[in-house]
Design a protein around this motif. Structure first.
Motif, short mmCIF file in Angstrom:
data_model
loop_
_atom_site.label_atom_id
_atom_site.label_comp_id
_atom_site.label_asym_id
_atom_site.label_seq_id
_atom_site.Cartn_x
_atom_site.Cartn_y
_atom_site.Cartn_z
N ASN A 173 26.31 16.31 -26.60
CA ASN A 173 26.45 16.92 -25.28
C ASN A 173 25.13 16.96 -24.52
OD1 ASN A 173 29.23 17.44 -25.07
ND2 ASN A 173 29.03 19.14 -26.50
N GLY A 174 24.05 16.95 -25.28
CA GLY A 174 22.75 16.91 -24.62
C GLY A 174 22.44 15.56 -24.01
N ILE A 175 22.90 14.50 -24.63
CA ILE A 175 22.46 13.18 -24.18
C ILE A 175 23.56 12.34 -23.54
CG2 ILE A 175 20.68 13.09 -25.97
CD1 ILE A 175 22.38 11.25 -27.56
N SER A 176 24.74 12.89 -23.39
CA SER A 176 25.80 12.07 -22.81
C SER A 176 26.37 12.75 -21.57
CB SER A 176 26.88 11.86 -23.87
OG SER A 176 28.11 11.64 -23.26
N ASP A 177 26.86 11.96 -20.63
CA ASP A 177 27.37 12.52 -19.37
C ASP A 177 28.67 13.26 -19.55
OD1 ASP A 177 25.26 11.54 -18.06
OD2 ASP A 177 26.25 9.69 -17.41
N THR A 235 23.45 6.10 -23.72
CA THR A 235 22.40 5.10 -23.94
C THR A 235 21.05 5.80 -24.04
OG1 THR A 235 22.38 4.79 -21.57
CG2 THR A 235 23.54 3.13 -22.85
N THR A 236 21.07 7.13 -24.16
CA THR A 236 19.83 7.88 -24.24
C THR A 236 18.91 7.45 -25.39
OG1 THR A 236 21.02 9.72 -23.28
CG2 THR A 236 18.86 10.21 -24.20
N LEU A 294 18.12 -0.27 -31.16
CA LEU A 294 18.49 -1.41 -30.34
C LEU A 294 19.60 -2.21 -31.01
CD1 LEU A 294 17.40 -2.61 -27.72
CD2 LEU A 294 16.02 -4.15 -29.09
N GLY A 295 19.42 -2.41 -32.33
CA GLY A 295 20.40 -3.17 -33.09
C GLY A 295 21.78 -2.54 -33.04
N GLN A 296 21.82 -1.19 -33.07
CA GLN A 296 23.10 -0.48 -32.98
C GLN A 296 23.86 -0.89 -31.73
OE1 GLN A 296 25.03 1.63 -34.73
NE2 GLN A 296 23.69 0.89 -36.34
N TYR A 297 23.14 -0.84 -30.60
CA TYR A 297 23.80 -1.17 -29.34
C TYR A 297 24.16 -2.64 -29.30
CZ TYR A 297 22.84 3.43 -27.65
OH TYR A 297 22.85 4.78 -27.50
N LEU A 298 23.27 -3.47 -29.80
CA LEU A 298 23.51 -4.91 -29.80
C LEU A 298 24.74 -5.24 -30.65
CD1 LEU A 298 22.30 -7.45 -28.65
CD2 LEU A 298 21.09 -7.77 -30.80
N SER A 299 24.84 -4.60 -31.81
CA SER A 299 25.96 -4.91 -32.69
C SER A 299 27.27 -4.48 -32.05
CB SER A 299 25.78 -4.25 -34.05
OG SER A 299 25.94 -2.86 -33.93
N LYS A 300 27.24 -3.35 -31.33
CA LYS A 300 28.45 -2.91 -30.63
C LYS A 300 28.82 -3.93 -29.56
CE LYS A 300 28.92 1.01 -32.70
NZ LYS A 300 29.17 0.66 -34.07
#
Ligand code: UDP
Ligand code: MG
Length: 311
Positions: free
Chosen positions: A146-150, A227-228, A286-292
């Protein structure tokens, strides 16, 4: 004409719980006479006799429909399949283990029809009967996300909810492969009423969630709806650039003034360790987002159906 309500039930190895569940939901359906019921059991590649149980129910009760997957695709996939197969004007998602009390349905329906909500969701206010360490991490997860997502994710929110067709269609229209329903539900918006209830123990069988599975699921939730972490790693990198710049200045001046020869080998090693740690961590993020993104671009089907009651 009577309106129709679909009850979507994801089932994975629930042979023991199903008969209790069916009995309860059948009782509820008898009380709610103003609606036509349809039950959609989604067999998520169970390894026990769940499918046979469901088929038997379908023979005994014409309101029972089912979708059976070719293997286990996970609860997210099962819920999506159920929503896509549902034909009701209202749709509810319920666990097969009676942890989502079917008797709440009447109240939920009343809230939608009389008070004009689009959707009634549930959250459990206690985590009784859950290992304390799990509750602790769960709380921490909700604080972080909740802190880092809209979008807002409610602590203790269940997947148990009753929705109008409009909300269901909105959820189906979210086509992403990495599905994180708690996020998608809150992403689509609409007027939502929260009902609270005490945690209920599962009636039979055992939970399919190990601590590790929950942990991975939590990470998925974070990467799917924020994406925080990417921004954070950039900020940390920037801060370290500035710090190292200052350090260079200090060292150069020190050497010029005091003629200090080679020293400070241990601190050097510490700094290398720290920085390479941070670098690897950032690459990991970075890899987490890339893999998604990678999985998303493959456009694989979210589930594969082996059979349904229509054949
Ligand atoms: N479930 C599923 N696929 C899975 C895991 C679970 O369809 O891979 C279903 C399961 O049959 C149950 C619901 O999801 O109806 C919730 O699972 P469980 O009770 O194990 O989770 P918990 O209530 O402990 O969070
Ligand atoms: Mg359960």
């Amino acid at each position: 004409m009577k309106k129709k309500i679909s009850v979507v039930v994801p089932c994975y190895n629930e042979e023991e719980a199903l008969k209790y569940f069916y009995k309860e939901i059948n009782d509820v359906s008898k009380k709610m006479k103003e609606l036509n019921f349809e039950f959609i059991f989604v067999n998520d590649g169970s390894k026990d006799k769940t499918l046979d149980e469901i088929k038997q129910l379908a023979i005994d009760d014409k309101r029972v429909r089912y979708v059976s997957f070719s293997r286990n695709f996970g609860k997210e996939a099962a819920m999506l399949a159920g929503l896509e197969y549902s034909r009701g004007d209202f749709v509810t998602i319920m666990d097969a283990d009676l942890q989502d009390p079917p008797e709440l349905l009447e109240e939920m329906y009343r809230l939608i029809v009389e008070e004009g909500y689009d959707c009634v969701s549930t959250r459990r206010v206690t985590r009784k009967g859950e290992p304390p360490i799990r509750s602790f991490f769960a709380r921490m997860f909700y604080q972080i996300i909740n802190g880092i997502s809209d979008i807002e994710m409610v602590d203790g929110a269940r997947d148990y909810r009753l929705m109008t067709r409009q909300v269901v269609d909105a959820i189906i229209s979210v086509k992403e492969y990495n599905r994180y329903s708690k996020g998608i539900f809150s992403f689509v918006g609409f007027n939502t009423k929260w009902l609270e209830y005490e945690n209920v123990q599962r009636i039979a069988g055992e939970t399919k969630w190990s601590f590790w599975k929950l942990f991975v699921y939590a990470l998925e939730g974070i990467t799917a709806f924020s994406t925080t972490p990417l921004i954070l790693s950039a900020i940390v990198g920037f801060v370290f650039c500035i710090v190292s710049f200052i350090m260079i200045l200090v060292i150069v001046l020190k050497t010029l003034i005091f003629g200090d020869p080679v020293s400070g080998w241990p601190s050097l090693v510490c700094i290398i360790f720290l920085l390479s740690g941070i670098q690897l961590f950032s690459v990991g993020v970075l890899g987490q987002y890339l893999s998604k993104t990678y999985l998303e671009t493959k456009r694989r089907p979210i589930y594969i159906v082996k059979e349904t009651e229509e054949k």
